[in-house]
Design a protein around this motif. Structure first.
Motif, PDB file in Angstrom:
ATOM      1  N   LEU A   1      31.362  60.111 127.706  1.00  0.00           N
ATOM      2  CA  LEU A   1      30.540  59.643 126.543  1.00  0.00           C
ATOM      3  C   LEU A   1      29.716  60.721 126.151  1.00  0.00           C
ATOM      4  O   LEU A   1      29.405  60.903 124.759  1.00  0.00           O
ATOM      5  CB  LEU A   1      29.601  58.621 127.053  1.00  0.00           C
ATOM      6  N   ILE A   2      29.319  61.888 126.920  1.00  0.00           N
ATOM      7  CA  ILE A   2      28.359  62.906 126.509  1.00  0.00           C
ATOM      8  C   ILE A   2      29.356  64.149 125.895  1.00  0.00           C
ATOM      9  O   ILE A   2      28.755  65.072 125.674  1.00  0.00           O
ATOM     10  CB  ILE A   2      27.792  63.413 127.610  1.00  0.00           C
ATOM     11  N   ALA A   3      30.861  64.073 126.167  1.00  0.00           N
ATOM     12  CA  ALA A   3      31.504  65.108 125.918  1.00  0.00           C
ATOM     13  C   ALA A   3      31.386  65.274 124.310  1.00  0.00           C
ATOM     14  O   ALA A   3      31.604  64.181 123.621  1.00  0.00           O
ATOM     15  CB  ALA A   3      32.959  65.141 126.418  1.00  0.00           C
ATOM     16  N   PRO A   4      31.559  66.384 123.726  1.00  0.00           N
ATOM     17  CA  PRO A   4      31.498  66.475 122.318  1.00  0.00           C
ATOM     18  C   PRO A   4      33.031  66.153 121.817  1.00  0.00           C
ATOM     19  O   PRO A   4      34.043  65.901 122.369  1.00  0.00           O
ATOM     20  CB  PRO A   4      31.654  68.149 122.108  1.00  0.00           C
ATOM     21  N   PRO A   5      32.894  65.266 120.559  1.00  0.00           N
ATOM     22  CA  PRO A   5      34.105  64.776 120.011  1.00  0.00           C
ATOM     23  C   PRO A   5      35.330  65.777 119.475  1.00  0.00           C
ATOM     24  O   PRO A   5      34.868  67.221 119.583  1.00  0.00           O
ATOM     25  CB  PRO A   5      33.428  64.101 118.642  1.00  0.00           C
ATOM     26  N   GLU A   6      36.549  65.381 119.571  1.00  0.00           N
ATOM     27  CA  GLU A   6      37.672  66.208 119.091  1.00  0.00           C
ATOM     28  C   GLU A   6      37.265  66.784 117.618  1.00  0.00           C
ATOM     29  O   GLU A   6      37.069  66.074 116.708  1.00  0.00           O
ATOM     30  CB  GLU A   6      38.691  65.469 119.305  1.00  0.00           C
ATOM     31  N   ARG A   7      37.505  68.248 117.350  1.00  0.00           N
ATOM     32  CA  ARG A   7      37.353  68.429 116.123  1.00  0.00           C
ATOM     33  C   ARG A   7      38.866  68.690 115.526  1.00  0.00           C
ATOM     34  O   ARG A   7      39.655  69.207 116.038  1.00  0.00           O
ATOM     35  CB  ARG A   7      36.917  69.921 116.136  1.00  0.00           C
ATOM     36  N   SER A   8      39.177  67.834 114.242  1.00  0.00           N
ATOM     37  CA  SER A   8      40.125  68.233 113.653  1.00  0.00           C
ATOM     38  C   SER A   8      40.338  69.438 113.017  1.00  0.00           C
ATOM     39  O   SER A   8      39.648  69.965 112.558  1.00  0.00           O
ATOM     40  CB  SER A   8      40.458  67.096 112.563  1.00  0.00           C
ATOM     41  N   GLU A   9      41.764  69.733 113.134  1.00  0.00           N
ATOM     42  CA  GLU A   9      42.098  71.170 112.281  1.00  0.00           C
ATOM     43  C   GLU A   9      42.187  70.913 111.078  1.00  0.00           C
ATOM     44  O   GLU A   9      42.554  69.995 110.315  1.00  0.00           O
ATOM     45  CB  GLU A   9      43.381  71.654 112.898  1.00  0.00           C
ATOM     46  N   ALA A  10      41.287  72.210 110.237  1.00  0.00           N
ATOM     47  CA  ALA A  10      41.434  71.890 108.783  1.00  0.00           C
ATOM     48  C   ALA A  10      42.723  72.040 108.156  1.00  0.00           C
ATOM     49  O   ALA A  10      43.478  72.894 108.731  1.00  0.00           O
ATOM     50  CB  ALA A  10      40.342  73.093 108.403  1.00  0.00           C
ATOM     51  N   PRO A  11      43.038  71.539 106.928  1.00  0.00           N
ATOM     52  CA  PRO A  11      44.555  71.691 106.417  1.00  0.00           C
ATOM     53  C   PRO A  11      44.510  72.842 106.058  1.00  0.00           C
ATOM     54  O   PRO A  11      43.672  73.427 105.232  1.00  0.00           O
ATOM     55  CB  PRO A  11      44.367  70.505 105.277  1.00  0.00           C
TER      56      PRO A  11
END
Length: 212
Positions: free
Chosen positions: A60-70
């Motif tokens: 729960l406390i882990a940072p969310p995944e960051r999507s790669e910019a197109p």
């Protein structure tokens, strides 16, 4: 029977993605802490709940995944693609029989477009002008092919329905408008280069004036 074209991710692929995610890594680290507490006897008989709870808390406390910019083509690549499309357009125009006036206007228009796409001259300024590139791409990929194709189709119907306005008049007007638009773009690019030249002159004058 209609079929759905929606592609779903295989379950195994989704599981592999989660295993590599930040949430699973953080949860696993906290879960290992729970196992360490179990081995030291601090968790007591409730150690499965302690391990599961710590894993959930870590996830729960882990940072969310960051999507790669197109990643989109840079202006130079866009210009190369536009030049290829312009070559395709010219090949198409060579196969169409146009009346003399429209053919002359088409030649004038394509000459301006060719100059705008010249890699050694206006092409550099065009790469820095997204609006200009959009205008040019629209003319090459949409406006000119549609104008010529509409003329060809309308001309066929005119043969069996005489007395209507000649379709070449509309074609000539359209080509005139597109030619004016292309010349306006060329003038804007020229003005940009003129301002750039004046800016550099002013910079050199200021540098010399401020020198020892």
């Amino acid at each position: 029977m209609a079929t759905s074209r929606t592609r779903t991710r295989p379950p195994l692929a989704g599981a592999l993605v989660y295993l590599e995610s930040r949430k699973n890594l953080a949860g696993s680290a906290c879960g290992l802490l729970g196992l360490a507490l179990t081995f030291t006897g601090l968790a007591g008989p409730y150690w499965p709940f302690v391990v599961a709870g710590l894993y959930g808390a870590g996830a729960l406390i882990a940072p969310p995944e960051r999507s790669e910019a197109p990643c989109f083509p840079d202006p130079a690549e866009q210009l190369d693609a536009l030049r290829a499309d312009f070559a395709t357009l010219r090949a198409y125009l060579e196969t169409v029989e146009l009346p003399p006036a429209a053919a002359g206007r088409t030649t004038e228009l394509t000459n301006v477009l060719e100059a705008l796409l010249d890699p050694g001259w206006a092409g550099g300024g065009l790469a820095d002008d997204p609006e200009g590139m959009h205008t040019l791409a629209r003319a090459i990929r949409q406006d000119i092919p549609e104008s010529v194709d509409t003329y060809v189709r309308t001309r066929w119907w005119t043969r069996i329905t005489p007395g209507t306005e000649p379709p070449e008049r509309h074609l000539e007007r359209q080509l005139d408008l597109l030619h004016r638009e292309a010349e306006k773009l060329a003038a804007a690019l020229h003005e940009t280069e003129v301002r750039r030249q004046h800016t550099h002159t002013n910079y050199l004058q200021g540098r010399v004036s401020d020198g020892p």
